[in-house]
Design a protein around this motif. Structure first.
Motif, PDB file in Angstrom:
ATOM      1  N   GLU A   1     -23.287 -45.584  19.643  1.00  0.00           N
ATOM      2  CA  GLU A   1     -22.555 -45.288  20.890  1.00  0.00           C
ATOM      3  C   GLU A   1     -23.401 -45.609  22.122  1.00  0.00           C
ATOM      4  OE1 GLU A   1     -19.469 -41.693  20.018  1.00  0.00           O
ATOM      5  OE2 GLU A   1     -21.579 -41.183  19.843  1.00  0.00           O
ATOM      6  N   ASN A   2     -24.705 -45.333  22.031  1.00  0.00           N
ATOM      7  CA  ASN A   2     -25.591 -45.667  23.146  1.00  0.00           C
ATOM      8  C   ASN A   2     -25.581 -47.170  23.408  1.00  0.00           C
ATOM      9  OD1 ASN A   2     -27.623 -43.613  24.529  1.00  0.00           O
ATOM     10  ND2 ASN A   2     -27.176 -42.812  22.484  1.00  0.00           N
ATOM     11  N   LEU A   3     -25.660 -47.959  22.339  1.00  0.00           N
ATOM     12  CA  LEU A   3     -25.669 -49.411  22.519  1.00  0.00           C
ATOM     13  C   LEU A   3     -24.327 -49.896  23.054  1.00  0.00           C
ATOM     14  CD1 LEU A   3     -27.651 -50.533  19.329  1.00  0.00           C
ATOM     15  CD2 LEU A   3     -28.459 -50.471  21.698  1.00  0.00           C
ATOM     16  N   GLU A   4     -23.241 -49.310  22.550  1.00  0.00           N
ATOM     17  CA  GLU A   4     -21.911 -49.705  23.045  1.00  0.00           C
ATOM     18  C   GLU A   4     -21.772 -49.389  24.533  1.00  0.00           C
ATOM     19  OE1 GLU A   4     -19.359 -49.258  18.900  1.00  0.00           O
ATOM     20  OE2 GLU A   4     -19.324 -47.647  20.364  1.00  0.00           O
ATOM     21  N   LEU A   5     -22.326 -48.239  24.940  1.00  0.00           N
ATOM     22  CA  LEU A   5     -22.255 -47.899  26.362  1.00  0.00           C
ATOM     23  C   LEU A   5     -23.066 -48.875  27.208  1.00  0.00           C
ATOM     24  CD1 LEU A   5     -22.241 -44.049  26.209  1.00  0.00           C
ATOM     25  CD2 LEU A   5     -20.670 -45.438  27.557  1.00  0.00           C
ATOM     26  N   GLY A   6     -24.131 -49.405  26.613  1.00  0.00           N
ATOM     27  CA  GLY A   6     -24.907 -50.420  27.322  1.00  0.00           C
ATOM     28  C   GLY A   6     -24.058 -51.621  27.673  1.00  0.00           C
ATOM     29  N   ALA A   7     -23.011 -51.853  26.865  1.00  0.00           N
ATOM     30  CA  ALA A   7     -22.120 -52.989  27.100  1.00  0.00           C
ATOM     31  C   ALA A   7     -20.850 -52.563  27.831  1.00  0.00           C
ATOM     32  CB  ALA A   7     -21.763 -53.641  25.765  1.00  0.00           C
ATOM     33  N   TYR A   8     -20.929 -51.435  28.528  1.00  0.00           N
ATOM     34  CA  TYR A   8     -19.737 -50.877  29.190  1.00  0.00           C
ATOM     35  C   TYR A   8     -19.076 -51.871  30.146  1.00  0.00           C
ATOM     36  CZ  TYR A   8     -16.777 -47.426  31.517  1.00  0.00           C
ATOM     37  OH  TYR A   8     -15.708 -46.733  32.003  1.00  0.00           O
ATOM     38  N   THR A   9     -19.877 -52.720  30.776  1.00  0.00           N
ATOM     39  CA  THR A   9     -19.324 -53.648  31.765  1.00  0.00           C
ATOM     40  C   THR A   9     -18.669 -54.858  31.116  1.00  0.00           C
ATOM     41  OG1 THR A   9     -21.471 -54.724  31.866  1.00  0.00           O
ATOM     42  CG2 THR A   9     -21.006 -53.064  33.545  1.00  0.00           C
TER      43      THR A   9
ATOM     44  N   LYS B   1     -15.215 -58.016  22.503  1.00  0.00           N
ATOM     45  CA  LYS B   1     -15.682 -57.192  21.376  1.00  0.00           C
ATOM     46  C   LYS B   1     -16.624 -57.934  20.433  1.00  0.00           C
ATOM     47  CE  LYS B   1     -13.127 -53.108  20.999  1.00  0.00           C
ATOM     48  NZ  LYS B   1     -11.952 -53.241  21.899  1.00  0.00           N
ATOM     49  N   ASP B   2     -16.282 -59.193  20.121  1.00  0.00           N
ATOM     50  CA  ASP B   2     -17.101 -59.915  19.147  1.00  0.00           C
ATOM     51  C   ASP B   2     -18.471 -60.261  19.719  1.00  0.00           C
ATOM     52  OD1 ASP B   2     -15.557 -61.376  20.860  1.00  0.00           O
ATOM     53  OD2 ASP B   2     -15.332 -63.107  19.536  1.00  0.00           O
ATOM     54  N   GLU B   3     -18.515 -60.582  21.015  1.00  0.00           N
ATOM     55  CA  GLU B   3     -19.808 -60.872  21.637  1.00  0.00           C
ATOM     56  C   GLU B   3     -20.675 -59.612  21.670  1.00  0.00           C
ATOM     57  OE1 GLU B   3     -19.535 -62.631  25.493  1.00  0.00           O
ATOM     58  OE2 GLU B   3     -18.108 -64.162  24.828  1.00  0.00           O
ATOM     59  N   ILE B   4     -20.020 -58.469  21.946  1.00  0.00           N
ATOM     60  CA  ILE B   4     -20.768 -57.205  21.976  1.00  0.00           C
ATOM     61  C   ILE B   4     -21.348 -56.922  20.594  1.00  0.00           C
ATOM     62  CG2 ILE B   4     -20.566 -54.699  22.286  1.00  0.00           C
ATOM     63  CD1 ILE B   4     -18.442 -55.276  24.435  1.00  0.00           C
TER      64      ILE B   4
ATOM     65  N   LEU C   1     -30.495 -54.114  27.357  1.00  0.00           N
ATOM     66  CA  LEU C   1     -30.221 -55.529  27.063  1.00  0.00           C
ATOM     67  C   LEU C   1     -28.733 -55.777  26.841  1.00  0.00           C
ATOM     68  CD1 LEU C   1     -33.129 -56.428  24.615  1.00  0.00           C
ATOM     69  CD2 LEU C   1     -32.762 -57.315  26.933  1.00  0.00           C
ATOM     70  N   MET C   2     -27.998 -54.715  26.469  1.00  0.00           N
ATOM     71  CA  MET C   2     -26.592 -54.873  26.094  1.00  0.00           C
ATOM     72  C   MET C   2     -25.685 -55.297  27.240  1.00  0.00           C
ATOM     73  SD  MET C   2     -26.224 -54.570  22.873  1.00  0.00           S
ATOM     74  CE  MET C   2     -24.443 -54.546  22.907  1.00  0.00           C
TER      75      MET C   2
ATOM     76  N   ILE D   1     -25.225 -56.397  19.620  1.00  0.00           N
ATOM     77  CA  ILE D   1     -25.754 -55.211  18.931  1.00  0.00           C
ATOM     78  C   ILE D   1     -26.582 -55.680  17.737  1.00  0.00           C
ATOM     79  CG2 ILE D   1     -25.132 -53.227  17.477  1.00  0.00           C
ATOM     80  CD1 ILE D   1     -22.938 -52.543  19.361  1.00  0.00           C
ATOM     81  N   GLU D   2     -26.055 -56.636  17.026  1.00  0.00           N
ATOM     82  CA  GLU D   2     -26.760 -57.200  15.873  1.00  0.00           C
ATOM     83  C   GLU D   2     -28.130 -57.739  16.311  1.00  0.00           C
ATOM     84  OE1 GLU D   2     -25.866 -56.711  12.852  1.00  0.00           O
ATOM     85  OE2 GLU D   2     -27.684 -57.794  12.210  1.00  0.00           O
ATOM     86  N   ARG D   3     -28.154 -58.399  17.447  1.00  0.00           N
ATOM     87  CA  ARG D   3     -29.403 -58.963  17.948  1.00  0.00           C
ATOM     88  C   ARG D   3     -30.423 -57.855  18.256  1.00  0.00           C
ATOM     89  NH1 ARG D   3     -29.443 -61.082  23.664  1.00  0.00           N
ATOM     90  NH2 ARG D   3     -31.666 -60.916  24.063  1.00  0.00           N
ATOM     91  N   VAL D   4     -29.939 -56.784  18.908  1.00  0.00           N
ATOM     92  CA  VAL D   4     -30.827 -55.654  19.214  1.00  0.00           C
ATOM     93  C   VAL D   4     -31.361 -55.028  17.922  1.00  0.00           C
ATOM     94  CG1 VAL D   4     -30.910 -53.321  20.171  1.00  0.00           C
ATOM     95  CG2 VAL D   4     -29.802 -55.153  21.461  1.00  0.00           C
ATOM     96  N   LEU D   5     -30.485 -54.912  16.918  1.00  0.00           N
ATOM     97  CA  LEU D   5     -30.915 -54.318  15.652  1.00  0.00           C
ATOM     98  C   LEU D   5     -31.912 -55.211  14.920  1.00  0.00           C
ATOM     99  CD1 LEU D   5     -27.544 -52.828  14.320  1.00  0.00           C
ATOM    100  CD2 LEU D   5     -29.337 -51.693  15.626  1.00  0.00           C
ATOM    101  N   THR D   6     -31.841 -56.504  15.196  1.00  0.00           N
ATOM    102  CA  THR D   6     -32.817 -57.415  14.602  1.00  0.00           C
ATOM    103  C   THR D   6     -34.165 -57.277  15.307  1.00  0.00           C
ATOM    104  OG1 THR D   6     -30.979 -58.904  14.219  1.00  0.00           O
ATOM    105  CG2 THR D   6     -33.180 -59.811  13.882  1.00  0.00           C
ATOM    106  N   ILE D   7     -34.113 -57.112  16.637  1.00  0.00           N
ATOM    107  CA  ILE D   7     -35.363 -56.912  17.382  1.00  0.00           C
ATOM    108  C   ILE D   7     -36.013 -55.589  16.969  1.00  0.00           C
ATOM    109  CG2 ILE D   7     -36.400 -56.630  19.670  1.00  0.00           C
ATOM    110  CD1 ILE D   7     -34.099 -58.240  20.836  1.00  0.00           C
ATOM    111  N   PHE D   8     -35.194 -54.543  16.837  1.00  0.00           N
ATOM    112  CA  PHE D   8     -35.706 -53.217  16.481  1.00  0.00           C
ATOM    113  C   PHE D   8     -35.092 -52.740  15.157  1.00  0.00           C
ATOM    114  CE2 PHE D   8     -35.640 -53.091  21.230  1.00  0.00           C
ATOM    115  CZ  PHE D   8     -36.999 -52.967  21.456  1.00  0.00           C
ATOM    116  N   PRO D   9     -35.651 -53.146  14.036  1.00  0.00           N
ATOM    117  CA  PRO D   9     -35.067 -52.751  12.740  1.00  0.00           C
ATOM    118  C   PRO D   9     -34.959 -51.234  12.576  1.00  0.00           C
ATOM    119  CG  PRO D   9     -36.770 -54.418  12.449  1.00  0.00           C
ATOM    120  CD  PRO D   9     -36.842 -53.984  13.870  1.00  0.00           C
ATOM    121  N   ARG D  10     -35.861 -50.485  13.230  1.00  0.00           N
ATOM    122  CA  ARG D  10     -35.794 -49.024  13.140  1.00  0.00           C
ATOM    123  C   ARG D  10     -34.449 -48.481  13.609  1.00  0.00           C
ATOM    124  NH1 ARG D  10     -40.690 -46.503  12.465  1.00  0.00           N
ATOM    125  NH2 ARG D  10     -40.048 -44.397  12.962  1.00  0.00           N
ATOM    126  N   LEU D  11     -33.886 -49.147  14.628  1.00  0.00           N
ATOM    127  CA  LEU D  11     -32.605 -48.686  15.161  1.00  0.00           C
ATOM    128  C   LEU D  11     -31.491 -48.887  14.140  1.00  0.00           C
ATOM    129  CD1 LEU D  11     -32.717 -49.836  18.895  1.00  0.00           C
ATOM    130  CD2 LEU D  11     -33.251 -47.599  17.921  1.00  0.00           C
TER     131      LEU D  11
END
Ligand SMILES: Nc1ncnc2c1ncn2[C@@H]1O[C@H](COP(=O)(O)OP(=O)(O)OP(=O)(O)O)[C@@H](O)[C@H]1O
Ligand SMILES: [Mg+2]
Lengths: 238, 303
Positions: free
Chosen positions: A97-105, A109-112, A151-152, A116-126
């Motif tokens: 939900e935090n990442l989705e809110l980052g894309a609030y603007t 949907k598919d780009e978002i 970044l979202m 998100i996938e890209r962020v999860l690749t940068i930070f596998p912990r997330l």
């Protein structure tokens, strides 16, 4: 023309003057760092740029447009992402939900989902913590989330306020690698750091803030070599 | 046993009204940490608006057939809309400019707003109780020795359905997520691109609209109202919100039904005059053992 151009910024908290004269520029594609002691006004500078604080005077131009008194929610739309001091993730929302809110603007949907996938690749912990409430995560994990969330919005300029604060040395390395990576992918970055040596190592230029005004500025290498900066911010030797 | 089941039904329908009002308290507290003392009066205003709409429609008694649905829908939606707008106007005029002021300032302002609304309603309809037309045919069903009235079922169903709609909205919609984000961290919400003024106004709109629905239901349920009706009901509903965990939507609902039940049971088995004592004793006890309320989360708000 600079992407971000801050001119003679003055900002106050009631009667306390936090910024008495701050001017700085950030060019497209650059990593610029703003260093300075506690209370120098680094956070205030970023909060004023992203519209959370109204300056008493001075101007802020982004991509040629005057954004000095524009509301923060509009400044995000203009292309500035801000990972604030203290992380400020939404504690009772999940990582997702935090990442989705980052894309609030944004709407697509598919780009978002791809971002998100890209962020999860940068930070596998997330990815491991994807469904966990952000408030229950460790400080380091929250920091990764705060950067990922900023970044979202696909910012052209990313403001990072002490992203390495309170993290283990290993995690600090990871964060700096990520900053390099984000920069290499074309995002312009204005970075605040206590960790001045590391910050100057990733940045091309730097500004040194002293009690509300810019005291030194220059190429990162020159600042690293400068006697004054070394003494005050780089802990003397080495 | 019969008495117990009878009071269970009475308590749940009474609780349905408290629950609808409690939702508004909890939403507003959740987003701007304000105890909106004027909220109980917005609820009374809902009854007044419903009455005005019924009068305009020329309804003075029981309506039947398809007209019933039209009349009820127009009265409820009308009251919701008018109360919603009232809430938005109150926020805009009185609370917004105090958002960064010390907590006491908006609190006193809210008490002031409450007086203003009460006085306006007294000016509008006078100081005495006002009859509310029995719009809905009210057949009752005997289940064994227990009597269930149609209007009791209506109250309970309406409260549960509205809460479920609200819960879904807040959890899954874009604006609902914006509301939650604003409640948790206003600066961070703005950095996401959320317009917090709009979001807070929306919260007042929804909360006050629910009080409007409660206002209509209470008119039908009690058959009368008066300008001061919202004071006691508002206090109970606020208690319900705190009991359930302020800021928590399901908690407000649970708290509302519990307060209704406690009140009905006390009235039946201990005595009318003890109901407030028992209600507030339960509140104190719950808060001693669970300071954040029954369903309240105790995660840190700020990091
Ligand atoms: N909300 C506030 N109210 C009053 N004064 C404030 C507030 N926030 C910051 N200040 C003051 O403004 C000055 C600049 O603060 P700021 O947070 O910008 O410093 P900083 O350089 O980010 O420091 P740090 O490295 O500790 O984060 C400080 O003197 C601080 O005490
Ligand atoms: Mg700071």
């Amino acid at each position: 023309m600079a992407l971000l151009e801050v001119t003679n910024l003055v900002a106050r908290y009631g009667r306390i003057t936090a910024l008495s004269d701050v001017s700085l520029t950030v060019d497209e594609g650059e990593v610029v760092t703003l260093i300075g002691a506690n209370g120098a006004g680094k956070t205030t500078t970023l909060r004023t740029i992203s519209g959370l604080m109204r300056p008493a005077s001075g101007t802020i131009r982004f991509d040629g447009r005057d954004i000095t008194r524009v509301a923060p929610n509009e400044i995000v739309r203009a292309g500035i992402g801000h990972s604030p001091e203290g992380r400020r993730v939404f504690p009772r929302m999940t990582v997702r939900e935090n990442l989705e809110l980052g894309a609030y603007t944004r709407r697509a949907k598919d780009e978002i989902a791809a971002d998100i996938e890209r962020v999860l690749t940068i930070f596998p912990r997330l990815r491991e913590r994807y469904a966990q409430k952000a408030g229950t995560m460790s400080g380091g994990e929250q920091q990764m989330l705060a950067i990922g969330r900023a970044l979202m919005s696909r910012p052209r300029l990313l403001l990072l306020d002490e992203p390495s604060l309170g993290l283990s040395p290993k995690l600090v390395q990871t964060i700096f690698e990520v900053i390099r990576d984000i920069s290499a992918r074309g995002t312009t970055i204005l970075l605040i750091e206590q960790n001045a040596r590391q910050a100057l190592a990733v940045a091309s230029r730097g500004y040194v803030l002293e009690v509300g005004r810019i005291a030194h500025q220059g190429a990162a290498a020159d600042l690293t070599a400068s006697e004054v900066v070394r003494a005050a911010y780089l802990g003397g030797g080495a | 046993m019969t008495l117990f089941v009878q009071q269970l039904i009475n308590g749940l329908s009474l609780g349905g009204i408290y629950a609808l009002i409690a939702l508004g308290y909890t939403m507003v507290y959740g987003i701007i940490e304000l105890i909106n003392f004027a909220h109980g009066d917005v609820y009374t205003l809902g009854t007044f608006f419903s009455l005005a709409i019924l009068t305009l429609l020329g309804v003075t008694g029981i309506v039947s057939g398809p007209m019933l649905i039209v009349v009820v829908a127009v009265a409820i939606l009308g009251a919701m809309l008018l109360c919603g707008l009232t809430g938005v106007i109150i926020e805009r005029l009185a609370y917004r400019r105090l958002r960064n002021a010390p907590k006491l300032a908006p609190l006193i302002t809210a008490i002031g707003m409450s007086f203003i609304l009460e006085n306006l309603m007294q000016y509008w309809k006078g100081p005495s109780p006002i009859p509310f037309p029995q719009v809905i045919p009210n057949p009752s069903f005997a289940v064994g020795a227990v009597t269930v009235e149609a209007k009791q079922i209506m109250v309970i169903l309406l409260a549960v359905v509205l809460m479920m709609v609200l819960q879904t909205f807040v959890r899954y919609s874009r604006l609902g997520k914006a509301m939650r984000a604003t409640a948790q961290d206003k600066d961070a919400a703005q950095l996401m691109g959320i317009d917090i003024n709009t979001t807070i106004a929306l919260t007042f709109l929804i909360g006050s609209a629910l009080a409007g629905a409660a206002g209509f239901v209470s008119g039908v349920y009690y058959g009368s109202t008066w300008f001061f009706n919202g004071f006691a009901a508002g206090l109970k509903a606020f208690t319900a919100a705190v009991l359930g965990g302020i800021g928590n939507i399901a908690g407000a609902m649970l708290g509302g039904f519990l307060i209704g039940l406690i009140e009905a049971m006390t009235t039946q088995f201990i005595g009318d005059q003890w109901s407030n004592v028992v209600v507030f004793s339960v509140l104190v006890l719950v808060l001693i053992f669970r300071p954040s309320g029954l369903l309240g989360e105790s995660l840190p708000n700020k990091v």
